[in-house]
Scaffold this active site. Structure first.
Site, PDB file in Angstrom:
ATOM      1  N   GLU A 204       0.809  -1.518   0.016  1.00 37.92           N
ATOM      2  CA  GLU A 204      -0.042  -0.057   0.434  1.00 37.92           C
ATOM      3  C   GLU A 204       1.222   1.407   0.139  1.00 37.92           C
ATOM      4  OE1 GLU A 204      -2.218   1.483  -1.108  1.00 37.92           O
ATOM      5  OE2 GLU A 204      -3.833   0.415  -0.193  1.00 37.92           O
ATOM      6  N   ASP A 279      -7.005   0.210  -4.100  1.00 38.58           N
ATOM      7  CA  ASP A 279      -7.661   1.131  -4.043  1.00 38.58           C
ATOM      8  C   ASP A 279      -8.540   0.894  -5.388  1.00 38.58           C
ATOM      9  OD1 ASP A 279      -5.948   2.025  -5.556  1.00 38.58           O
ATOM     10  OD2 ASP A 279      -5.503   3.827  -4.632  1.00 38.58           O
TER      11      ASP A 279
HETATM   12  O1  AHR Z   1       0.585   0.705  -3.300  1.00 43.96           O
HETATM   13  C1  AHR Z   1       1.129   1.234  -4.435  1.00 43.96           C
HETATM   14  C2  AHR Z   1      -0.668   1.856  -4.553  1.00 43.96           C
HETATM   15  O2  AHR Z   1      -1.270   2.339  -4.205  1.00 43.96           O
HETATM   16  C3  AHR Z   1      -1.986   0.856  -3.888  1.00 43.96           C
HETATM   17  O3  AHR Z   1      -2.302  -0.760  -4.850  1.00 43.96           O
HETATM   18  C4  AHR Z   1      -2.664   1.229  -4.301  1.00 43.96           C
HETATM   19  O4  AHR Z   1      -3.678   1.442  -3.526  1.00 43.96           O
HETATM   20  C5  AHR Z   1      -2.189   2.938  -3.494  1.00 43.96           C
HETATM   21  O5  AHR Z   1      -2.934   3.760  -5.128  1.00 43.96           O
END
Ligand code: AHR
Ligand code: AHR
Length: 481
Positions: A204, A279
């Site tokens: 994340e 996300d």
């Molecule tokens: O960590 C990379 C990305 O960052 C994740 O998959 C996403 O949730 C956020 O945009």
């Protein structure tokens, strides 16, 4: 023993087991996945040929004969009900109605396992699956492992082709709220040595290739046609491992302590994603064949035994095309078959739009050249074809925002992929259909006399279901010049 029997023996049982190609337990004889067909919207579960075996691709082929099919569900074989279904909107919306992501074509990733045909999950940008109410997946700082078998030649640089543990809200809830396999050549966060693609871990707000944010040269580029990716994490410890899924053993690209900045301890939430970021970022592409997640941190020896089982499954490529062959180097025409339009041929006009136009032996030589295409080996995948303009050498049919255009080959990977098409046996009883390689739910179609790559009943006007099968069916004939 299958991969999940091996994880069980190692003391780290699977809590999710997903595959459209085979059973991941010796004794598993239940449904592997569900498909939905375009003709009547009916669904059918596809299981293995026998317990522990390869998927019954013939059952899918007969259910999906003369229509289109999508993968609606990838069932969980672990018994926990952690099935993967069409991902809902989160921080980002998907392209389908109500912000859902696209479903994958059921026929975009044909392979054989020990000589038996099966289909993987070919995921175009916009495609995503998830389970936001999963059961038994690690939460907080609890230990887990996961592996996936992927196509090492199908990837891109967008966020994020992931498989693993993510937020239950499909939203970015902060560092350490995910722990998922990432595959691709995104360099927005981390990267490894060479130009990619890499296996990284999505924790994340960061794709990690090692201890540090950014580049870690220990994480090697890996682009075998079939790639095994293995990731695991426990309190202040995690690892990335990778292998050729068709031979050899796993290499360890990182094994060590957690990065700083909110990743130690972890705050895992225990949802499952496939093909998207935490996300619901959905710009990435990739192909998934099988994968599983465990409770507990699998030993290297357990993972090595899983890799040996994957190698023994003998993943191999098979033909991406069907129906009449289009000989490389031949000059062809493509005649529309819908009742409105049977004297019209796929043509580029002077503004490089692809249309269908009435062409005959008495047409001008300019129009004849515009309606003639030279078949080339697929620029993005040599198992398919590209259509070079007869009268504008070096320019090809490509899609852009799903409209077909004539454009000069700019040499980019995006161009090559957008200009690659896989001819298939027809859907309407006459002619062939021409599937987009990088969007296999989409077929070359005319709509109001303009060319598109269209999915049956999708959200665009040109995706309209009426006369779809006729509009995507083309009679291949000789070129006009
Ligand atoms: O960590 C990379 C990305 O960052 C994740 O998959 C996403 O949730 C956020 O945009
Ligand atoms: O046609 C769909 C996509 O639109 C193409 O893949 C890309 O080049 C453009 O963004």
């Amino acid at each position: 023993a299958g991969p999940c029997d091996i994880y069980y023996s190692g003391g780290t049982p699977c809590v999710a087991a997903h595959s459209t190609t085979r059973s991941l337990y010796n004794a598993y004889a239940g449904a592997l996945y569900q498909v939905k067909r375009g003709s009547d919207g009916k669904t059918q579960d596809i299981g293995p040929l026998s317990a522990g075996g390869v998927a019954d691709a013939a059952a899918q082929d007969s259910f999906c004969a003369s229509t289109t099919c999508l993968i609606t569900t990838i069932y969980d074989q672990s018994g926990r009900g952690n099935h993967l279904r069409q991902a809902p909107p989160g921080g980002f919306k998907g392209p389908e109605s109500n912000g859902y992501d696209n479903l994958a074509s059921a026929t975009g990733a044909p392979v054989t396992l020990n000589g038996k045909k099966a289909y993987g999950v070919f995921m175009s940008p916009g495609t995503g699956y998830s389970n936001n109410a999963a059961n038994g997946i690690a939460t907080g700082d609890a230990a887990e492992g996961m592996y996936a078998v992927l196509d090492g030649t199908h990837y891109n640089g967008a966020c994020c082709f992931d498989y693993g543990n993510a937020e239950v809200s499909s939203r970015d809830t902060g560092n350490g709220h995910m722990e998922a396999i990432y595959f691709g050549d995104c360099t927005a966060w981390g990267s490894g040595s060479g130009s990619g693609p890499w296996i990284m871990v999505d924790l994340e707000n960061g794709l990690f290739s090692g201890f540090s944010a950014g580049k870690n040269t220990g994480d090697l580029s890996i682009s075998y046609r079939f790639v095994t990716a293995a990731v695991k994490g426990r309190p202040n410890q995690w690892a990335i491992r990778g292998a050729n899924a068709a031979s050899g053993s796993l290499s360890t690209y990182y094994s060590g302590v957690r990065p700083s900045g909110g990743y130690n301890p972890m705050s895992k939430e225990g949802a499952i994603i496939l093909g998207i970021g935490g996300d619901n970022s959905n710009g990435a592409q990739g192909t998934f064949y099988e994968g599983a997640m465990t409770a507990g941190y699998p030993s290297d020896a357990t993972e090595n035994a899983v890799q040996a089982d994957i190698v023994a499954a003998q993943y191999t490529t098979t033909s991406l095309t069907s129906g009449p062959t289009l000989p490389i180097g031949s000059a062809i025409s493509l005649r529309a078959t819908t009742a409105c339009c049977t004297t019209r041929y796929l043509t580029h006009n002077s503004s490089n739009t692809i249309v269908i136009e009435v062409v005959s032996s008495s047409s001008s030589s300019t129009l004849k050249g515009q309606a003639t295409w030279v078949v080339r080996a697929g620029l993005g995948n040599s198992g398919c074809v590209s259509f070079e303009s007869k009268d504008v050498p070096g320019s090809y049919v490509r899609h852009y925002n799903f409209a077909l255009v004539l454009a000069a080959n700019d040499g980019s990977k995006q161009f090559r992929e957008d200009a690659t098409f896989c001819p298939q046996a027809g859907l309407s009883g006459q002619g062939s259909v021409v599937r987009s390689w990088n969007y296999p739910t989409r077929f070359l179609r005319h709509y109001n006399n303009i060319g598109y790559v269209a999915s049956e009943g999708g959200v665009h006007v040109f995706d309209a279901a009426g006369t779809y099968n006729d509009d995507v069916s083309w009679v291949v004939g000789p070129g006009f010049v």
